[in-house]
Design a protein around this motif. Structure first.
Motif, mmCIF file in Angstrom:
data_model
loop_
_atom_site.group_PDB
_atom_site.id
_atom_site.type_symbol
_atom_site.label_atom_id
_atom_site.label_comp_id
_atom_site.label_asym_id
_atom_site.label_seq_id
_atom_site.Cartn_x
_atom_site.Cartn_y
_atom_site.Cartn_z
ATOM 1 N N ALA A 18 1.059 -1.048 -0.179
ATOM 2 C CA ALA A 18 -0.203 -0.266 0.282
ATOM 3 C C ALA A 18 0.584 1.290 0.294
ATOM 4 C CB ALA A 18 -0.728 -0.291 1.201
ATOM 5 N N ALA A 19 2.344 0.928 0.961
ATOM 6 C CA ALA A 19 2.870 2.102 0.924
ATOM 7 C C ALA A 19 3.284 2.993 -0.553
ATOM 8 C CB ALA A 19 3.785 2.064 1.630
ATOM 9 N N VAL A 20 4.119 1.430 -0.965
ATOM 10 C CA VAL A 20 4.664 1.357 -2.479
ATOM 11 C C VAL A 20 3.654 2.502 -3.189
ATOM 12 C CG1 VAL A 20 5.211 0.439 -4.522
ATOM 13 C CG2 VAL A 20 6.074 -0.143 -2.099
ATOM 14 N N SER A 21 2.466 2.246 -3.595
ATOM 15 C CA SER A 21 1.325 2.268 -4.297
ATOM 16 C C SER A 21 0.719 3.664 -3.911
ATOM 17 C CB SER A 21 0.333 1.395 -4.613
ATOM 18 O OG SER A 21 -0.888 1.489 -3.015
ATOM 19 N N LEU A 22 0.718 4.362 -2.515
ATOM 20 C CA LEU A 22 0.770 5.742 -2.103
ATOM 21 C C LEU A 22 1.869 7.162 -2.693
ATOM 22 C CD1 LEU A 22 -1.009 5.684 1.159
ATOM 23 C CD2 LEU A 22 -2.239 6.118 -0.817
ATOM 24 N N ALA A 23 3.038 5.946 -2.797
ATOM 25 C CA ALA A 23 3.641 6.849 -2.908
ATOM 26 C C ALA A 23 4.075 7.157 -4.973
ATOM 27 C CB ALA A 23 5.675 5.863 -2.532
ATOM 28 N N GLY A 24 3.016 6.691 -5.321
ATOM 29 C CA GLY A 24 3.199 6.603 -6.716
ATOM 30 C C GLY A 24 3.393 6.011 -7.580
ATOM 31 N N THR A 25 4.043 5.008 -7.396
ATOM 32 C CA THR A 25 4.425 3.117 -8.080
ATOM 33 C C THR A 25 3.385 2.320 -8.340
ATOM 34 O OG1 THR A 25 5.761 3.003 -6.191
ATOM 35 C CG2 THR A 25 6.943 4.557 -7.220
ATOM 36 N N ARG A 26 3.435 1.823 -9.418
ATOM 37 C CA ARG A 26 2.629 0.745 -9.339
ATOM 38 C C ARG A 26 2.858 0.225 -8.249
ATOM 39 N NH1 ARG A 26 3.896 -1.673 -15.025
ATOM 40 N NH2 ARG A 26 2.007 -3.031 -14.722
ATOM 41 N N SER A 27 1.268 -0.620 -8.072
ATOM 42 C CA SER A 27 1.571 -1.628 -6.731
ATOM 43 C C SER A 27 2.039 -3.421 -7.222
ATOM 44 C CB SER A 27 0.559 -1.883 -6.071
ATOM 45 O OG SER A 27 -0.766 -2.418 -7.042
ATOM 46 N N ARG A 28 1.851 -3.455 -8.606
ATOM 47 C CA ARG A 28 2.148 -5.401 -9.009
ATOM 48 C C ARG A 28 1.096 -5.684 -8.404
ATOM 49 N NH1 ARG A 28 4.882 -5.009 -13.685
ATOM 50 N NH2 ARG A 28 6.374 -3.512 -13.927
ATOM 51 N N THR A 29 0.035 -5.381 -7.668
ATOM 52 C CA THR A 29 -1.155 -6.653 -6.698
ATOM 53 C C THR A 29 -1.821 -6.330 -7.827
ATOM 54 O OG1 THR A 29 0.322 -5.470 -5.160
ATOM 55 C CG2 THR A 29 -1.927 -6.721 -4.749
ATOM 56 N N ILE A 30 -2.475 -7.631 -8.256
ATOM 57 C CA ILE A 30 -4.286 -7.898 -8.908
ATOM 58 C C ILE A 30 -4.738 -9.069 -7.506
ATOM 59 C CG2 ILE A 30 -5.155 -9.499 -10.471
ATOM 60 C CD1 ILE A 30 -3.477 -7.259 -11.329
ATOM 61 N N GLY A 31 -5.968 -8.339 -7.358
ATOM 62 C CA GLY A 31 -7.152 -8.953 -6.607
ATOM 63 C C GLY A 31 -7.784 -9.747 -7.092
ATOM 64 N N VAL A 32 -7.703 -11.283 -6.562
ATOM 65 C CA VAL A 32 -9.250 -12.093 -6.824
ATOM 66 C C VAL A 32 -10.077 -12.156 -5.937
ATOM 67 C CG1 VAL A 32 -8.180 -14.573 -7.771
ATOM 68 C CG2 VAL A 32 -6.697 -12.979 -8.153
ATOM 69 N N VAL A 33 -11.045 -12.278 -6.684
ATOM 70 C CA VAL A 33 -12.510 -12.245 -5.787
ATOM 71 C C VAL A 33 -12.814 -14.342 -6.106
ATOM 72 C CG1 VAL A 33 -14.181 -11.789 -4.860
ATOM 73 C CG2 VAL A 33 -12.910 -10.047 -5.039
ATOM 74 N N LEU A 34 -12.963 -14.913 -4.759
ATOM 75 C CA LEU A 34 -13.264 -16.558 -4.893
ATOM 76 C C LEU A 34 -14.849 -16.344 -4.276
ATOM 77 C CD1 LEU A 34 -10.546 -18.011 -4.431
ATOM 78 C CD2 LEU A 34 -10.629 -17.581 -6.259
ATOM 79 N N ASP A 35 -15.127 -17.281 -5.253
ATOM 80 C CA ASP A 35 -16.517 -17.354 -4.742
ATOM 81 C C ASP A 35 -16.746 -17.847 -3.133
ATOM 82 O OD1 ASP A 35 -18.530 -16.506 -6.706
ATOM 83 O OD2 ASP A 35 -18.694 -18.414 -7.247
ATOM 84 N N ASP A 36 -15.855 -19.375 -3.370
ATOM 85 C CA ASP A 36 -16.100 -19.978 -1.822
ATOM 86 C C ASP A 36 -14.018 -21.000 -1.933
ATOM 87 O OD1 ASP A 36 -15.670 -22.146 -0.148
ATOM 88 O OD2 ASP A 36 -18.027 -22.542 -0.750
ATOM 89 N N PHE A 37 -13.836 -20.639 -1.114
ATOM 90 C CA PHE A 37 -12.377 -21.335 -1.086
ATOM 91 C C PHE A 37 -12.780 -22.791 -1.468
ATOM 92 C CE2 PHE A 37 -9.981 -17.145 1.057
ATOM 93 C CZ PHE A 37 -9.423 -17.583 0.084
#
Length: 358
Positions: free
Chosen positions: A55-74
């Motif tokens: 989060a700090a890296v992204s807030l600093a203006g650089t890319r987070s290189r993070t992808i969020g994945v939402v599953l129906d059910d683990f």
């Protein structure tokens, strides 16, 4: 007593004798940093045991290189291969996956999408059937993987469940079965697979010169009949419970199916865990799989492939769905103006020992 506060990016910069911005560039693997300074920063990170905040890296203006994945059910094993394919597509570009179950924290009334957006993820993958009212900013690239529900601005990469349902019924008809049963629950995938199953039975009826019939009762509906596969008409009977597609669904639904239609000799379950429940119900009645009743599942999960179970299943090629979703998300990140597309991955039959000739 020593200072136990975790090191910050400023501590790393001071130890390496560089600016905070240069430390950020090193964390982002930028080629604009000299090898000497990169080595100094990496050494400082190791010495201070620094853990960078995404989060700090992204807030600093650089890319987070993070992808969020939402599953129906683990608990659904279908997601194992999907995540494998996603990781293969994204890791070479330096992206990391963060995974959340959309039902895990429902008691907190917090959507995982909101959490991902606060992390400034570069994109979202909604794995399964998305809620059409998801509040996703227009600036966030989104791909739906495995689901077919319409979501504004989202690309879709999914299995062709309609074709898979047809494939399951055709396999059983080709084996000579004329009394076919379907067991599933109320989900978009289950409904679409049932639709394909019905279409195959209707097609068999048309080829044989019969007339397909469609009717419904509280728990089951007679799908169609024909003179194919022998002197008896091919008939399909479906039991769709008002429940999730689970092992309990398969167990309860198959008992109901055989109570109402004991003539059934083959069962198509909406997915592999439902097929396990169906097999349990069949054994509970003193019957054998496949000698008395054949069973076919869907998804070709590790459960189906295990030597102990040996379940015939429709492979939904979830690894390919994951790879395709990852590639499309990268394309959308690079060009947010791309027109949303839908890609359907063709399923394939994996025949094992739970299906046999009538």
């Amino acid at each position: 007593m020593g200072n136990t506060k975790p090191a910050t990016i400023y501590d790393v910069a001071a130890r390496a004798g560089v600016s905070k911005s240069l430390v950020s560039l090193v964390l982002q693997r930028s080629p604009r940093v000299s090898e000497q300074r990169r080595a100094a920063v990496l050494a400082a990170i190791q010495e201070l045991d620094y853990r960078p905040s995404t989060a700090a890296v992204s807030l600093a203006g650089t890319r987070s290189r993070t992808i969020g994945v939402v599953l129906d059910d683990f608990r659904n094993q279908w997601f194992v291969d999907l995540l494998t394919g996603l990781r293969e597509a994204l890791q070479d570009q330096g992206h990391r996956l963060v995974v959340a179950d959309r039902f895990l924290n429902t008691g907190l009334d917090v959507s995982p999408v909101e959490g991902f957006l606060s992390m400034r993820v570069e994109g979202l993958v909604i794995a399964g059937e998305p809620d059409t009212d998801l509040a996703i900013p227009a600036s966030t690239p989104v791909v739906v993987a495995g689901g077919r529900a319409a979501l504004a601005r989202a690309d879709t990469v999914a299995n062709d469940d309609l074709a898979g349902g047809r494939m399951a019924a055709e396999h059983l008809i080709d084996l000579g079965h004329v009394r076919l049963g379907f067991v599933g629950g109320r989900s978009a995938a289950s409904d679409t697979r049932l639709e394909g199953w019905r279409a195959a039975i209707d097609a068999a009826s048309t080829r044989a010169g019969g007339t397909a019939s469609n009717g419904a009762t509280r728990s089951s509906d007679v799908t169609g009949s024909s003179d194919a596969a022998g002197s008896s008409d091919v008939t399909g009977v479906a039991v769709v419970l008002a429940a999730d597609v689970t092992e309990e669904t398969g167990f309860t639904g198959t008992h109901r199916l055989l109570d109402e239609h004991p003539e059934v000799t083959a069962v198509f379950a909406a997915n592999d865990v439902t097929a396990l429940g169906a097999m349990s119900a069949i054994a509970d009645r003193g019957l054998r799989v496949p000698e008395d009743i054949s069973v076919i599942g869907y998804d070709d999960t590790p459960i189906a492939a295990s030597r102990y179970v040996g379940l015939t299943s429709i492979d939904d090629r979830s690894i390919d769905i994951g790879r395709g979703a990852g590639v499309r998300l990268l394309e959308r990140i690079a060009d947010p103006g791309l027109t949303p597309t839908e890609v359907l991955v063709e399923p394939r039959l994996v025949a094992r020992r739970t299906t046999a000739p009538r």
